[in-house]
Every structure is written in C-alpha cells, then in structure tokens.
Design a protein around this motif. Structure first.
Motif, mmCIF file in Angstrom:
data_model
loop_
_atom_site.group_PDB
_atom_site.id
_atom_site.type_symbol
_atom_site.label_atom_id
_atom_site.label_comp_id
_atom_site.label_asym_id
_atom_site.label_seq_id
_atom_site.Cartn_x
_atom_site.Cartn_y
_atom_site.Cartn_z
ATOM 1 N N ASP A 249 -54.837 20.077 95.435
ATOM 2 C CA ASP A 249 -54.374 21.462 95.544
ATOM 3 C C ASP A 249 -54.836 22.084 96.861
ATOM 4 O OD1 ASP A 249 -53.097 21.371 93.100
ATOM 5 O OD2 ASP A 249 -54.729 22.360 92.008
ATOM 6 N N SER B 298 -53.136 20.710 99.967
ATOM 7 C CA SER B 298 -51.736 21.096 100.124
ATOM 8 C C SER B 298 -51.538 22.597 100.334
ATOM 9 C CB SER B 298 -50.920 20.624 98.913
ATOM 10 O OG SER B 298 -51.373 21.232 97.726
ATOM 11 N N THR B 299 -52.654 23.367 100.389
ATOM 12 C CA THR B 299 -52.495 24.814 100.528
ATOM 13 C C THR B 299 -53.462 25.499 101.495
ATOM 14 O OG1 THR B 299 -53.995 25.264 98.674
ATOM 15 C CG2 THR B 299 -51.634 25.057 98.153
ATOM 16 N N ASP B 300 -54.624 24.931 101.724
ATOM 17 C CA ASP B 300 -55.708 25.666 102.383
ATOM 18 C C ASP B 300 -56.071 25.036 103.734
ATOM 19 O OD1 ASP B 300 -58.395 26.449 103.131
ATOM 20 O OD2 ASP B 300 -58.690 27.173 101.088
ATOM 21 N N LYS C 243 -49.330 19.731 104.734
ATOM 22 C CA LYS C 243 -49.458 20.318 103.400
ATOM 23 C C LYS C 243 -48.241 20.009 102.532
ATOM 24 C CE LYS C 243 -50.531 24.394 105.149
ATOM 25 N NZ LYS C 243 -50.903 25.807 105.305
ATOM 26 N N GLU C 244 -47.060 20.074 103.119
ATOM 27 C CA GLU C 244 -45.834 19.843 102.367
ATOM 28 C C GLU C 244 -45.752 18.408 101.856
ATOM 29 O OE1 GLU C 244 -45.994 21.252 105.453
ATOM 30 O OE2 GLU C 244 -45.682 23.325 104.800
ATOM 31 N N ALA D 52 -48.214 18.031 99.010
ATOM 32 C CA ALA D 52 -47.693 18.736 97.832
ATOM 33 C C ALA D 52 -46.563 17.940 97.177
ATOM 34 C CB ALA D 52 -47.211 20.134 98.223
#
Length: 114
Positions: free
Chosen positions: A27, A30-32, A76-77, A80
């Motif tokens: 998580d 993929s986001t931070d 990140k994409e 994810a």
C-alpha cells in the motif's frame, strides 16, 4: 510477528514477513512518495515503518533482506496494478529466494514466470 524460514544451509535462515506487513508495504509503495524513498534507501527502516514487529536494528541483524533490494523502484501505478500478484508472491516461501520484483520493468514479467 516475523517468522524465519529454514534453508538448506544452517545459519542462513530467511525472514518471512507477515501478511499485514506485506499489505502495508505494498500500500505504501503504491501511494506514498516519502515511503518509497525510504524503501529504496533503507529497506529495514521501511519495513519497521510498515508495521514489522522487529526494530530496524533487529531486522538488520536477522537478515540483509536482499530479496527487497531494488535498483530503481517500479512506479506507484505498476505496484498498485500488480498488488494482488505481489501479495501472493511475497506470502510464498519462494519470494525470499527471488529478489527484485519491485524493480522497474520487472514486476509483471517476473510474476508471470513463477
């Protein structure tokens, strides 16, 4: 809790990350952006931040975590999009013998070949 796996060679046990740490790791990757930087610079500290029960020093003493070494982290994409596959792979014992699934350009290809 962190588990160790036995290997063929005594004294070379490998860490096996619990599911909640794997989920948090993926998580955050993929986001931070801050966490992604930390992960590429210090994977032991990143795992501690992701909820690993061992401190950075304990993790470092327990394993070099070569399986989580990356030269250039996938975007990140990509992480994810491959989250479910990466999660399944990281939960398997073989994951800790097959490094670099988070490197740019290798994520999907490496998962399909296993």
């Amino acid at each position: 809790m962190v588990f160790t796996m036995r290997t063929q060679v005594p004294g070379t046990e490998k860490l096996h990350l619990p599911t909640d740490v794997i989920d948090r790791l993926l998580d955050l990757l993929s986001t931070d952006d801050h966490f992604r930087r930390l992960f590429t610079e210090n994977r032991h500290a990143a795992l501690t931040q992701a909820g690993c029960s061992l401190t950075e020093e304990q993790l470092r003493a327990a394993s070099p975590l070569h399986c989580l070494t990356v030269e250039r982290l996938a975007d990140k994409e990509t992480i994810a999009a491959a989250h479910a596959e990466l999660r399944t792979h990281l939960m398997a014992d073989a994951a800790y013998n097959n490094p670099h699934l988070l490197d740019v350009g290798t994520t999907h290809a490496a998962l399909r070949s296993n």
